[in-house]
Design an enzyme around this catalytic site. Structure first.
Site, mmCIF file in Angstrom:
data_model
loop_
_atom_site.group_PDB
_atom_site.id
_atom_site.type_symbol
_atom_site.label_atom_id
_atom_site.label_comp_id
_atom_site.label_asym_id
_atom_site.label_seq_id
_atom_site.Cartn_x
_atom_site.Cartn_y
_atom_site.Cartn_z
ATOM 1 N N ALA A 44 -4.019 44.534 12.690
ATOM 2 C CA ALA A 44 -4.416 43.799 12.970
ATOM 3 C C ALA A 44 -3.702 42.390 13.330
ATOM 4 O O ALA A 44 -3.202 41.643 13.832
ATOM 5 C CB ALA A 44 -5.631 43.129 12.138
ATOM 6 N N LYS A 45 -2.384 42.783 12.594
ATOM 7 C CA LYS A 45 -1.186 41.527 11.906
ATOM 8 C C LYS A 45 -1.871 40.456 12.636
ATOM 9 O O LYS A 45 -1.124 39.446 12.827
ATOM 10 C CB LYS A 45 -0.502 41.651 13.240
ATOM 11 C CG LYS A 45 0.255 43.147 13.820
ATOM 12 C CD LYS A 45 1.437 43.012 15.165
ATOM 13 C CE LYS A 45 2.044 44.717 14.587
ATOM 14 N NZ LYS A 45 0.870 45.564 15.190
ATOM 15 N N ARG A 46 -2.415 40.005 11.853
ATOM 16 C CA ARG A 46 -3.806 38.785 11.822
ATOM 17 C C ARG A 46 -1.656 37.494 10.745
ATOM 18 O O ARG A 46 -1.432 38.314 9.740
ATOM 19 C CB ARG A 46 -4.422 38.464 10.346
ATOM 20 C CG ARG A 46 -5.715 39.509 11.344
ATOM 21 C CD ARG A 46 -6.196 38.999 12.264
ATOM 22 N NE ARG A 46 -7.061 39.789 12.723
ATOM 23 C CZ ARG A 46 -7.237 39.907 14.305
ATOM 24 N NH1 ARG A 46 -6.722 39.661 15.375
ATOM 25 N NH2 ARG A 46 -8.784 40.067 14.745
#
Length: 303
Positions: A95-97
């Site tokens: 998700a590369k949050r």
């Protein structure tokens, strides 16, 4: 409750270092499953989960390729995560949050919380807004036996725009890992490996070796193998030898195992299953031929 790193290491020792991505690119999901629709993504993803089980330990769904179809796309992601957990797979949600304060807390609970709607063992995060943005993820991982996968040296060509730039005698990615040292130690478990993983692209094997020197207890998530052009040797550059095998993370393959030659034209489900199974087994065999892996009978294969 075992920690994420221990679960991942035990599983990859048994099955090998392959991580299978679930990347439903537009127009690529076969009509056999419903095509590029939320239901098609869910059924296709669940079918890949069935083929991964017993052949690889780790699954990595790419959130953005589900999110593009709106709420129903996210429900498809939820179904894939639930199916993977039911199959006993380790789920790293890509998700590369990365955001501040309560926003980061929301993201952390969505993927790493005790009742997370997108049931994951770990989630990828972007550290470039600062260490405070990682704290909610670290706290959730610590409380729930989960992992946090931090972008360090990614596999895309544009990673050189910032990540390798000199920052007072060391590249930016190295400065990030230096700042992560307390968190790495905080999430180090019984296996001796930390549940704080680093993304280390196969397209930068020299950087992966530098990351290993900077963070000897960090597992690595290695993208860039297969369709992006890097082979097994580069993908395993940051791994370390433990006895007769290499250890230290997982190597992701997505397009090469999601959409191998012939899959789109498969006449029926059985034919598609055979093609996908063969692609997964080929990728795993390629990696284990270099890394070595202990099979279920306890016999070491590979060198």
């Amino acid at each position: 409750m075992t920690d994420f790193a221990s679960r991942l290491v035990d599983s990859t020792r048994a099955l090998g270092p392959l991580c299978v991505g679930i990347d439903p690119h537009p127009g690529r999901v076969p009509a056999l499953f419903g095509g590029d629709t939320p239901e098609g993504l869910a059924r296709w993803g669940e079918a890949i989960v069935e083929q991964v089980a017993g052949r690889a330990a780790v699954l990595k769904p790419q959130v953005g390729l589900f999110e593009r179809l709106g709420p129903d796309g996210m429900r498809a992601l939820q179904r894939v995560c639930d199916a993977a957990k039911a199959a006993g797979l380790i789920v790293i949600t890509d998700a590369k949050r990365g955001d501040i304060g309560s926003t980061a807390e929301g993201y952390a609970q969505a993927y790493l919380g005790r009742h997370a709607p997108f049931a994951s063992d770990a989630v990828t995060v972007n550290p470039y807004m600062g260490m405070d943005t990682l704290e909610p993820f670290l706290a959730a991982a610590e409380a729930n036996g989960k992992g946090v996968v931090v972008l360090a040296r990614t596999s895309n060509p544009g990673s050189a725009d910032f990540q390798t730039q000199d920052m007072g005698g060391a590249p930016l990615y190295a400065r990030v890992v230096e700042a992560l040292q307390p968190a790495i130690e905080r999430l180090t478990g019984a296996s001796g490996w930390s549940s704080l993983m680093l993304v280390a692209g196969a397209t930068g094997p020299d950087e992966a070796r530098k990351l290993r020197a900077l963070a000897p207890t960090c597992l690595m998530l290695v993208p860039g193998y297969g369709a992006q052009g890097s082979g097994a040797a580069d993908a395993l550059a940051g791994f370390v030898r433990r006895g007769n095998h290499l250890e230290g993370g997982v190597v992701n393959a997505s397009r090469s195992v999601n959409f191998p030659e012939g899959a789109a034209e498969a006449a029926d489900l059985g034919a598609w299953q055979r093609i996908i199974a063969a692609a997964i087994e080929a990728a795993q065999a390629d990696l284990t031929s270099l890394s070595g892996v202990t099979d279920r009978a306890g016999t070491l294969t590979g060198s």
